[in-house]
Design a protein around this motif. Structure first.
Motif, PDB file in Angstrom:
ATOM      1  N   ALA A 193       3.126  -5.530   4.916  1.00 42.25           N
ATOM      2  CA  ALA A 193       1.919  -6.322   5.185  1.00 42.25           C
ATOM      3  C   ALA A 193       2.283  -7.767   4.889  1.00 42.25           C
ATOM      4  O   ALA A 193       3.264  -8.029   4.181  1.00 42.25           O
TER       5      ALA A 193
ATOM      6  N   LEU B 195      -0.388   5.285  -0.421  1.00 42.15           N
ATOM      7  CA  LEU B 195      -0.050   6.139   0.716  1.00 42.15           C
ATOM      8  C   LEU B 195       0.825   7.310   0.261  1.00 42.15           C
ATOM      9  O   LEU B 195       0.607   8.461   0.680  1.00 42.15           O
TER      10      LEU B 195
ATOM     11  N   ALA C 180      -4.098   3.849   7.448  1.00 39.11           N
ATOM     12  CA  ALA C 180      -2.654   3.940   7.206  1.00 39.11           C
ATOM     13  C   ALA C 180      -2.254   5.393   6.957  1.00 39.11           C
ATOM     14  O   ALA C 180      -1.218   5.859   7.448  1.00 39.11           O
TER      15      ALA C 180
ATOM     16  N   LEU D 199       5.210   0.626   9.597  1.00 40.47           N
ATOM     17  CA  LEU D 199       3.760   0.730   9.460  1.00 40.47           C
ATOM     18  C   LEU D 199       3.255  -0.566   8.823  1.00 40.47           C
ATOM     19  O   LEU D 199       3.467  -0.804   7.633  1.00 40.47           O
ATOM     20  N   ASP D 200       2.645  -1.442   9.613  1.00 36.03           N
ATOM     21  CA  ASP D 200       2.123  -2.714   9.103  1.00 36.03           C
ATOM     22  C   ASP D 200       0.661  -2.509   8.740  1.00 36.03           C
ATOM     23  O   ASP D 200      -0.178  -2.256   9.607  1.00 36.03           O
ATOM     24  N   THR D 201       0.356  -2.612   7.448  1.00 32.24           N
ATOM     25  CA  THR D 201      -1.003  -2.328   6.965  1.00 32.24           C
ATOM     26  C   THR D 201      -1.845  -3.594   6.791  1.00 32.24           C
ATOM     27  O   THR D 201      -2.912  -3.550   6.186  1.00 32.24           O
TER      28      THR D 201
ATOM     29  N   ILE E  85      -6.659   1.870   3.796  1.00 36.47           N
ATOM     30  CA  ILE E  85      -5.755   2.947   3.390  1.00 36.47           C
ATOM     31  C   ILE E  85      -5.968   4.213   4.233  1.00 36.47           C
ATOM     32  O   ILE E  85      -5.010   4.912   4.565  1.00 36.47           O
TER      33      ILE E  85
ATOM     34  N   MET F 191      -5.023  -2.826   8.181  1.00 32.72           N
ATOM     35  CA  MET F 191      -5.404  -1.417   8.010  1.00 32.72           C
ATOM     36  C   MET F 191      -6.010  -1.142   6.640  1.00 32.72           C
ATOM     37  O   MET F 191      -5.476  -1.599   5.628  1.00 32.72           O
TER      38      MET F 191
ATOM     39  N   GLY G  29       0.801  -1.227   0.000  1.00 31.88           N
ATOM     40  CA  GLY G  29       0.000   0.000   0.000  1.00 31.88           C
ATOM     41  C   GLY G  29       0.824   1.264   0.000  1.00 31.88           C
ATOM     42  O   GLY G  29       0.297   2.360   0.147  1.00 31.88           O
ATOM     43  N   LYS G  30       2.144   1.128  -0.207  1.00 28.93           N
ATOM     44  CA  LYS G  30       2.999   2.318  -0.106  1.00 28.93           C
ATOM     45  C   LYS G  30       2.761   3.302  -1.245  1.00 28.93           C
ATOM     46  O   LYS G  30       2.896   4.514  -1.061  1.00 28.93           O
TER      47      LYS G  30
ATOM     48  N   VAL H 292       6.632   0.544   5.011  1.00 29.03           N
ATOM     49  CA  VAL H 292       5.251   0.062   4.957  1.00 29.03           C
ATOM     50  C   VAL H 292       5.247  -1.403   4.537  1.00 29.03           C
ATOM     51  O   VAL H 292       5.795  -1.761   3.487  1.00 29.03           O
TER      52      VAL H 292
END
Length: 214
Positions: free
Chosen positions: A133, A18, A196, A186-188, A193, A191, A14-15, A131
């Motif tokens: 996951a 983000l 995050a 940051l572990d998404t 978006i 999460m 998701g970086k 970031v």
């Protein structure tokens, strides 16, 4: 004065989304550094040149124009696979890293996302985020993305592809994928978006507030 936000992490965490949200919010320039490697790979594929042709890859890297990176063309799966092969060449990486650093130093600053931003490209970045996951979550996201545009794919194949890519990115000798020592993790995995984005904003605003007091 420029302000640099470095965002690293594996594919599908998701970086990219983000990074776009943060660049819009803080009114900074945006660069998906993965597209620069994809542009090199795309040039080789277009010319029918082998992906292990280092000299051709170096020439293509020198010709990459950061203002003309076409995400629609460069997002093709085959281009991504090819990019991870040309990205292992140290000389290609050095050429592209110089371009990426010049971009980061252009006022008012930038959000850069990739695999080695906080460790290699911008080790002095004002903010570093890593970031991540789980591979399973990232594979599910990729499958949902493919299905959302009417495509079909096999979950187990996507997962195997992600695991292979992680191993290649983390295991390469030059600029391996890893969190910078001073990166905020940051572990998404659990999460959305928006969550995050809010978590990243809290980290950035806190750093900016401390800087303004100093």
């Amino acid at each position: 004065m420029t302000f640099t936000i470095a965002i690293d992490g594996p594919a599908g965490a998701g970086k990219g989304t983000l990074a776009r949200r943060l660049a819009d919010h803080y009114r900074l320039n945006l660069l998906d550094t993965g597209l620069t490697y994809r542009a090199v790979a795309h040039a080789l594929l277009r010319l029918g040149l082998p992906l292990d042709n280092v000299s051709a890859a170096e020439t293509a890297a020198r010709q990459v124009d950061l203002a003309k990176l076409d995400r629609a063309v460069l997002s093709a799966h085959a281009v991504g696979e090819a990019a991870s092969k040309v990205a292992v060449f140290p000389t290609v990486r050095r050429i592209l890293v110089e371009k990426q650093r010049d971009f980061a130093q252009t006022p008012p600053g930038a959000v850069l996302d990739g695999r080695d931003i906080g460790t290699v490209v911008c080790p002095d970045a004002d903010i570093k985020l890593y970031v991540t996951a789980s591979a399973e979550v990232r594979a599910r996201r990729r499958l949902a993305e493919i299905e959302s545009i009417g495509g079909t794919a096999d979950f187990s194949e996507i997962l195997a592809d992600i695991v292979r890519r992680d191993e290649r990115d983390m295991g390469r000798a030059d600029s391996p994928l890893k969190p910078a020592a001073d990166a905020h993790l940051l572990d998404t995995s659990e999460m959305a978006i928006e969550a995050a984005f809010l978590a990243a904003m809290a980290i950035i605003d806190n750093v900016m507030a401390k800087r303004n007091k100093a």
